[in-house]
Scaffold this motif. Structure first.
Motif, PDB file in Angstrom:
ATOM      1  N   ILE A 143       0.819  -1.210   0.000  1.00 49.53           N
ATOM      2  CA  ILE A 143       0.000   0.000   0.000  1.00 49.53           C
ATOM      3  C   ILE A 143       0.854   1.263   0.000  1.00 49.53           C
ATOM      4  CG2 ILE A 143      -1.645   1.338   1.377  1.00 49.53           C
ATOM      5  CD1 ILE A 143      -2.938  -0.991   0.022  1.00 49.53           C
ATOM      6  N   SER A 144       1.975   1.234   0.723  1.00 46.80           N
ATOM      7  CA  SER A 144       2.810   2.430   0.860  1.00 46.80           C
ATOM      8  C   SER A 144       3.462   2.848  -0.444  1.00 46.80           C
ATOM      9  CB  SER A 144       3.891   2.192   1.918  1.00 46.80           C
ATOM     10  OG  SER A 144       4.785   1.165   1.502  1.00 46.80           O
ATOM     11  N   LYS A 180      10.201  -2.198   8.155  1.00 48.19           N
ATOM     12  CA  LYS A 180       9.062  -1.321   8.422  1.00 48.19           C
ATOM     13  C   LYS A 180       7.760  -2.078   8.205  1.00 48.19           C
ATOM     14  CE  LYS A 180       8.702   0.706   3.782  1.00 48.19           C
ATOM     15  NZ  LYS A 180       8.640   1.958   3.002  1.00 48.19           N
ATOM     16  N   LYS A 181       6.720  -1.630   8.877  1.00 52.87           N
ATOM     17  CA  LYS A 181       5.394  -2.234   8.767  1.00 52.87           C
ATOM     18  C   LYS A 181       4.665  -1.657   7.560  1.00 52.87           C
ATOM     19  CE  LYS A 181       5.812  -4.527  12.670  1.00 52.87           C
ATOM     20  NZ  LYS A 181       5.887  -6.007  12.710  1.00 52.87           N
ATOM     21  N   ASP A 182       3.880  -2.510   6.916  1.00 52.47           N
ATOM     22  CA  ASP A 182       3.146  -2.081   5.730  1.00 52.47           C
ATOM     23  C   ASP A 182       1.884  -2.930   5.601  1.00 52.47           C
ATOM     24  OD1 ASP A 182       2.528  -0.796   3.318  1.00 52.47           O
ATOM     25  OD2 ASP A 182       4.609  -0.849   2.654  1.00 52.47           O
ATOM     26  N   MET A 183       1.073  -2.637   4.595  1.00 51.10           N
ATOM     27  CA  MET A 183      -0.098  -3.435   4.259  1.00 51.10           C
ATOM     28  C   MET A 183       0.079  -3.973   2.850  1.00 51.10           C
ATOM     29  SD  MET A 183      -3.186  -4.430   5.342  1.00 51.10           S
ATOM     30  CE  MET A 183      -3.792  -3.221   6.522  1.00 51.10           C
ATOM     31  N   SER A 206      -7.500   1.505  -8.720  1.00 48.91           N
ATOM     32  CA  SER A 206      -8.752   2.251  -8.873  1.00 48.91           C
ATOM     33  C   SER A 206      -9.929   1.290  -8.891  1.00 48.91           C
ATOM     34  CB  SER A 206      -8.724   3.062 -10.173  1.00 48.91           C
ATOM     35  OG  SER A 206      -9.965   3.709 -10.402  1.00 48.91           O
ATOM     36  N   HIS A 207     -11.037   1.687  -8.262  1.00 48.04           N
ATOM     37  CA  HIS A 207     -12.233   0.854  -8.267  1.00 48.04           C
ATOM     38  C   HIS A 207     -13.085   1.084  -9.515  1.00 48.04           C
ATOM     39  CE1 HIS A 207     -11.005   0.573  -4.075  1.00 48.04           C
ATOM     40  NE2 HIS A 207     -11.742  -0.497  -3.993  1.00 48.04           N
ATOM     41  N   GLU A 242      -9.799   4.095   0.630  1.00 46.71           N
ATOM     42  CA  GLU A 242      -9.143   3.232   1.609  1.00 46.71           C
ATOM     43  C   GLU A 242      -9.981   2.034   2.025  1.00 46.71           C
ATOM     44  OE1 GLU A 242      -7.983   5.599   4.888  1.00 46.71           O
ATOM     45  OE2 GLU A 242      -6.509   6.781   3.759  1.00 46.71           O
ATOM     46  N   ASP A 243     -11.280   2.040   1.770  1.00 47.40           N
ATOM     47  CA  ASP A 243     -12.152   0.960   2.254  1.00 47.40           C
ATOM     48  C   ASP A 243     -12.104  -0.237   1.301  1.00 47.40           C
ATOM     49  OD1 ASP A 243     -13.408   2.583   0.375  1.00 47.40           O
ATOM     50  OD2 ASP A 243     -15.408   1.961   1.014  1.00 47.40           O
TER      51      ASP A 243
END
Length: 249
Positions: free
Chosen positions: A64-65, A192-195, A99-100, A72-73
């Motif tokens: 994500i970063s 580092k933390k990420d998603m 993109s949605h 964001e949802d």
């Protein structure tokens, strides 16, 4: 209308649908925009579907970063458009945004429609290594590194000189044939933390003879593997060719 006539109509509709899909696939492969994606094979055999190579790509797992997202949802199972770009001097496309809705594209961008399988917290690592020649190399890993500062390592290089992966140097190590390597030592690691998003695009299965699927599977560590992808204007992706060490299968 007789039952017999109804039966023939249903059969004709099914045949027409199948033929339409085949024609659509062939048109996409022949006339679609061609891009190259870096690939990593896993699970070469599925007992229920026969022999095939199951392939993941650099664009299959997205941090994500490192990208832009229109909202964001995010939800598991929802369809998205991955916007891909590459630098002029690079060969492979990477995800730059999600993109949605089907986005408007710049001249240098393409889209691939995919589906989010899941997302989860991720620890990423950046590793600095000094080679025996004194050169400092950097490597970003999309996972928590098992290496530690001071470890002696083998740096496996692709044809273009970029790092493919790094492993701890073992005693009596002999590099694979036709594989360029460098030797060095880890001098620094940052985590580092990420998603991370895991995305499927419908191009994860490549059917081939058993000998070819095993060859693709071995390429995970012994060769450079990448795919030529054909894209429709709507972002539908199909595999047109698989390459091992620059040679098409």
């Amino acid at each position: 209308m007789s039952q017999k006539l109804k039966f023939y109509i249903v059969v004709a509709m099914q045949i027409s649908f199948i033929l339409g899909m085949v024609i659509f696939h062939q048109l996409t492969i022949v006339s679609g925009q061609k891009i190259f994606l870096k690939a990593t094979p896993v699970d070469p055999l599925d007992l229920f579907r026969g022999y095939y190579a199951h392939i993941n790509y650099d664009i299959s797992r997205v941090l994500i970063s490192q990208i832009n997202i229109d909202r964001e949802d995010l939800r598991n199972g929802e369809y998205i458009y991955a916007i891909l770009t590459k630098n002029p001097e690079e060969k492979f496309y990477k995800v730059s945004a999600i993109s949605h809705k089907k986005p408007s594209l710049k001249a240098s961008e393409v889209i691939v429609r995919g589906r989010i399988q899941y997302f989860h917290n991720k620890t990423t690592s950046k590793i600095w290594m000094q080679t025996e020649e004194g050169k400092v190399r950097e490597r970003e890993e999309p996972w928590k590194s098992y290496l530690r500062p001071g470890d002696e390592v083998v740096i496996f290089l692709a044809e273009d000189g970029q790092i493919r992966y790094v492993s701890r140097k073992e005693k009596n190590f002999v590099p694979p044939k036709n594989q360029k390597v460098e030797y060095g030592k880890v001098i620094r690691i940052e985590e580092k933390k990420d998603m991370e998003l895991n995305i499927k695009y419908g191009i994860e299965s490549y059917f081939a003879k058993e000998t070819k699927t095993l060859e693709i599977s071995r390429a995970r560590r012994e060769a450079d593997l990448y795919a030529e992808i054909s894209l429709s204007k709507e972002g539908r992706a199909l595999i047109s060719r698989i390459f091992l060490n620059g040679e098409p299968l």
